[in-house]
Write an enzyme that holds these catalytic residues in place. Structure first.
Site, PDB file in Angstrom:
ATOM      1  N   GLY A  22       4.992  -5.464   4.555  1.00 23.12           N
ATOM      2  CA  GLY A  22       4.699  -5.824   3.089  1.00 23.12           C
ATOM      3  C   GLY A  22       5.801  -4.887   2.294  1.00 23.12           C
ATOM      4  O   GLY A  22       5.411  -3.766   1.930  1.00 23.12           O
ATOM      5  N   LYS A 118      -7.406  -4.304   1.948  1.00 22.28           N
ATOM      6  CA  LYS A 118      -9.076  -4.031   1.956  1.00 22.28           C
ATOM      7  C   LYS A 118      -9.748  -4.789   2.871  1.00 22.28           C
ATOM      8  O   LYS A 118     -10.739  -4.367   3.097  1.00 22.28           O
ATOM      9  CB  LYS A 118      -9.496  -4.150   0.549  1.00 22.28           C
ATOM     10  CG  LYS A 118      -9.093  -3.447  -0.558  1.00 22.28           C
ATOM     11  CD  LYS A 118      -8.825  -4.014  -1.928  1.00 22.28           C
ATOM     12  CE  LYS A 118      -7.792  -3.304  -2.671  1.00 22.28           C
ATOM     13  NZ  LYS A 118      -7.105  -4.250  -3.844  1.00 22.28           N
ATOM     14  N   ALA A 149      -7.041   2.950  -5.604  1.00 21.74           N
ATOM     15  CA  ALA A 149      -5.702   3.360  -5.226  1.00 21.74           C
ATOM     16  C   ALA A 149      -5.727   4.686  -5.200  1.00 21.74           C
ATOM     17  O   ALA A 149      -4.597   5.612  -5.827  1.00 21.74           O
ATOM     18  CB  ALA A 149      -5.187   2.766  -6.570  1.00 21.74           C
ATOM     19  N   LEU A 151      -7.857   7.359  -5.608  1.00 22.30           N
ATOM     20  CA  LEU A 151      -8.817   8.317  -6.271  1.00 22.30           C
ATOM     21  C   LEU A 151      -9.658   8.818  -5.280  1.00 22.30           C
ATOM     22  O   LEU A 151     -10.046   8.202  -4.141  1.00 22.30           O
ATOM     23  CB  LEU A 151      -9.638   7.475  -7.340  1.00 22.30           C
ATOM     24  CG  LEU A 151      -8.862   7.029  -8.520  1.00 22.30           C
ATOM     25  CD1 LEU A 151     -10.036   6.349  -9.703  1.00 22.30           C
ATOM     26  CD2 LEU A 151      -8.426   8.357  -9.404  1.00 22.30           C
ATOM     27  N   GLU A 205      -3.858  -8.796  -7.712  1.00 21.63           N
ATOM     28  CA  GLU A 205      -3.769  -9.162  -6.490  1.00 21.63           C
ATOM     29  C   GLU A 205      -2.474 -10.218  -6.666  1.00 21.63           C
ATOM     30  O   GLU A 205      -2.280 -10.814  -7.511  1.00 21.63           O
ATOM     31  CB  GLU A 205      -5.043  -9.581  -5.669  1.00 21.63           C
ATOM     32  CG  GLU A 205      -5.953  -8.913  -5.608  1.00 21.63           C
ATOM     33  CD  GLU A 205      -5.518  -7.385  -4.693  1.00 21.63           C
ATOM     34  OE1 GLU A 205      -5.204  -7.697  -3.501  1.00 21.63           O
ATOM     35  OE2 GLU A 205      -5.414  -6.387  -5.209  1.00 21.63           O
ATOM     36  N   LYS A 220     -14.125  -3.596  -2.321  1.00 25.43           N
ATOM     37  CA  LYS A 220     -14.179  -2.471  -2.566  1.00 25.43           C
ATOM     38  C   LYS A 220     -15.607  -1.833  -2.415  1.00 25.43           C
ATOM     39  O   LYS A 220     -15.776  -0.689  -1.949  1.00 25.43           O
ATOM     40  CB  LYS A 220     -13.480  -1.993  -3.861  1.00 25.43           C
ATOM     41  CG  LYS A 220     -11.889  -2.297  -3.843  1.00 25.43           C
ATOM     42  CD  LYS A 220     -11.509  -1.741  -5.372  1.00 25.43           C
ATOM     43  CE  LYS A 220      -9.866  -2.221  -5.610  1.00 25.43           C
ATOM     44  NZ  LYS A 220      -9.540  -2.352  -6.756  1.00 25.43           N
TER      45      LYS A 220
END
Ligand SMILES: NC(=O)C1=CN([C@@H]2O[C@H](COP(=O)(O)OP(=O)(O)OC[C@H]3O[C@@H](n4cnc5c(N)ncnc54)[C@H](O)[C@@H]3O)[C@@H](O)[C@H]2O)C=CC1
Ligand SMILES: N[C@@H](CC=O)C(=O)O
Length: 352
Positions: A22, A118, A149, A151, A205, A220
């Site tokens: 990717g 995810k 992202a 954290l 996305e 998430k």
């Protein structure tokens, strides 16, 4: 006996190679970081998109990769990656459901996995169990980029639990895109124009409906909840989507036009909320009673409302944070922070 003592030659282990799958918003930013860091412990072995792959023997600074990839070998987009050996690291910087199903297979092959995708840990519960069971005995699964992202959310939950805490509840704004869309939104500007801007910023996305439907937040929430000791399945989460039925059903090349359907209803809701002195935030919650996700009208000084831009903000109640929650806030989307989180995971693996 005289002379110098004989010292056995210790063979240096071959450096782990990285296969990057990717090369969109996040993948490109990771390549830039790898190039800037130029760490010999992080050589690229392969870069691939869904149609082409480029073997790179020992390259850590593939300056010419975009053109070279376009001329690369044909690739079927699957997780079958020739040339990798146990100890190498696969980085999944796609949103591909097919590749997420490969995460346990790669671990079984002795590969390490680092994921921004995810759907590995936030897909079916069985897959999450498999990944967790396989990521042992020196095999690593890096998940820092999957929630917030990068954290320190998953890390914090693990440390709390390792120290004996039970996680009582987690409440948060978990979507960078939706945080950005609702920050300062008063209904005057078309919501659809804001969605296009969030896509251009690299927050959304690949299909922004995955953000607007609450699906991305749900993935998430599942990752957070499972890490917190709540083994939830997706069907157990009540999700209030922002999509209209027609937008949800639109063919991919009609999504952009269909976004305008959101403008009227959301402008009306924002104006009503502002009249009540409140702001809109898309909030995810779970505790022992259940899990739900949806748009909420919050007082402007609510702790969940104070983040700016694409900030995520998460409150955690646990045994030690029983009266007032632990709160974690910061940018929760974007190429730079996400690529940095992937790199953090890569560095943890090569240092292990
Ligand atoms: N953009 C962000 O702020 C964040 C993104 N993420 C996650 O990172 C992942 C990538 O996001 P973006 O870079 O924004 O998306 P993107 O759409 O810009 O890039 C994804 C890339 O993956 C490629 N791809 C799709 N299927 C593939 C396959 N089977 N094999 C190889 N390549 C394939 C696509 O061609 C595209 O270039 C997603 O899972 C997203 O949820 C996570 C945290 C933040
Ligand atoms: N689309 C996601 C990207 C990060 O996970 C978001 O907006 O939060």
């Amino acid at each position: 006996m005289s002379g110098r003592p004989q010292v056995a030659e210790v063979a240096k282990p071959a450096p782990r190679r990285i296969a990057l799958l990717g090369v969109g918003t996040v993948g490109r930013a990771l390549l830039e970081r790898l190039r800037a860091l130029d760490d010999p412990r992080l050589p690229l072995g392969l870069v691939a998109n869904s149609r082409r792959r480029l073997p790179l023997i020992g390259a850590s600074s593939p300056r010419a990769w975009p053109d070279a990839l376009a001329q690369g070998e044909p690739h079927d987009g699957s997780g079958a990656l020739p040339g990798l050996a146990p100890g190498d690291i696969v980085v999944d910087a796609t949103a591909s459901a097919e590749l997420a199903a490969w995460h346990p297979r790669w671990l079984r092959q002795g590969l390490h996995v680092v994921s921004a995708n995810k759907l590995g840990l936030g897909g079916p519960l069985l897959r999450q169990h498999e990944i967790r069971a396989l990521a042992t005995d020196g095999r690593h699964y890096g998940d820092a980029a999957t929630v917030g992202a990068g954290l320190p959310l998953l890390r914090t939950l693990r440390e709390l639990r390792a120290g004996g805490d039970r996680i009582g509840a987690v409440v948060g704004v978990l979507s960078g895109t939706l945080a950005w869309l609702f920050d300062g939104y008063d209904g005057c500007e078309p919501f659809s124009a804001r969605v296009r801007a969030a896509v251009a910023q690299g927050y959304a996305e690949p299909d922004p409906r995955v953000d607007l439907s609450g699906e991305d937040v749900c993935r998430k929430l599942l990752i957070l909840a499972r890490t917190a000791g709540y083994p939830l399945e997706q069907a157990e989460v009540r999700v209030d989507s922002l999509l209209t039925p027609a937008l949800a059903a639109a063919a991919p090349d009609h999504v952009d036009a269909a976004l305008a359907e959101l403008d009227g209803p959301l402008a009306e809701r924002a104006a009503r909320t502002a009249r009540d002195g409140k702001v809109l935030r898309y909030v995810a919650r779970f505790d022992a009673a259940g899990a739900r996700i949806g748009l909420e009208a919050l007082p402007a000084d609510d702790p969940l409302a104070v983040g700016r831009g694409c900030d995520n903000r998460v409150a955690i109640w646990s045994t030690r944070y029983r009266d007032r929650p632990l709160q974690i806030q910061g940018p929760g989307a974007g190429a730079e922070v996400t690529a940095a989180a992937l790199l953090d995971d890569l560095l943890r693996i090569v240092a292990s």
